[in-house]
Design an enzyme around this catalytic site. Sequence first.
Site, PDB file in Angstrom:
ATOM      1  N   LYS A 210      -9.294  39.973   1.200  1.00 10.76           N
ATOM      2  CA  LYS A 210      -9.959  40.140  -0.093  1.00 10.76           C
ATOM      3  C   LYS A 210      -9.500  39.092  -1.107  1.00 10.76           C
ATOM      4  O   LYS A 210     -10.319  38.487  -1.799  1.00 10.76           O
ATOM      5  CB  LYS A 210      -9.707  41.558  -0.617  1.00 10.76           C
ATOM      6  N   ASP A 229     -13.622  44.756  -2.428  1.00 11.99           N
ATOM      7  CA  ASP A 229     -12.587  45.614  -3.001  1.00 11.99           C
ATOM      8  C   ASP A 229     -13.094  47.051  -2.966  1.00 11.99           C
ATOM      9  O   ASP A 229     -14.087  47.355  -2.314  1.00 11.99           O
ATOM     10  CB  ASP A 229     -12.292  45.179  -4.441  1.00 11.99           C
TER      11      ASP A 229
END
Length: 268
Positions: A210, A229
């Site tokens: 991420k 996320d």
Amino acid sequence: MITITITNDFDLYKIANCGQCFRATMVNNYHRFITGQHVLYIRPISETEYEISCTDQEWTDIWGPYFDLHREYSPLRRKRKLHPFLKEAVQCGAGIRVLKQEPWEMVLTFIISQRKSIPAIASAIEMMCQRWGHPIQTPFEIVYTFPTPSDLADVTEDDLRECSLGYRAPYIYHAIQLLLDRPNFLTECTTYRDDKLDTHLQQIKGVGAKVANCIMLFAYGRTKRVPIDTWIEKVINVECNGINPFERLGNAAGIFQQYAFYYMIHRK
DNA sequence: CTCCAGGGTTTGC
DNA sequence: GCAAACCATGGA
């Protein structure tokens, strides 16, 4: 102060509050942005006109690229066959631009971002800037630059912990040492293909899938990249029945991700 | 007091 | 390989 004209998508509030930059704020009714050694105060004075604090030259050289002004966003927004949720998101987020920020700042910022709220991220970054950045006197205030690896050369893990970095302090410390040891680490990779750049960035401790995607999207202009996320996870699983609506969007995927993120944290 | 925040690394199976 | 546990800290 001089006046410029911007006819592209350009909503300063949304740009500053869509979770991509954490040092933008309002000062004396101007939006304030910082990148490198540069500080910009800017406010709209009509639909397409803006008052800016910098020179024409600096606007062209620094802030145009920073605001990604060479790209037209409105044709993307009108893209056909969008998922209904993304249509709503685009309607809400029109005016957002994906900023081109400093790689080093994005590395530290998004290492810090893990399991922190947006205000907590901004607070920790500001503490680091005030402690180890360099002051810049502006007409309104003193602003501190984001500390470079050299600025942070003598900083210890305990020093870092004093900025509310918690368990991320060793990650930040490692990133500083890595950059001091290999000063070109974040410039030698600018021409790498996406997957290779991804692997390259994940050599930094505390940088996973991420965070690497955030760095790639917000610093290297890799707009195919979609950081997933907790919010984008909800978009995929709740709003889109488990089907990733971004994968089909090619180079616009990262931009739509930003519309979706803004929509998720601002609706209701 | 509990829960969660723009996740990643380590551990246990 | 995979899921679960663990990680500091501030704010709601």
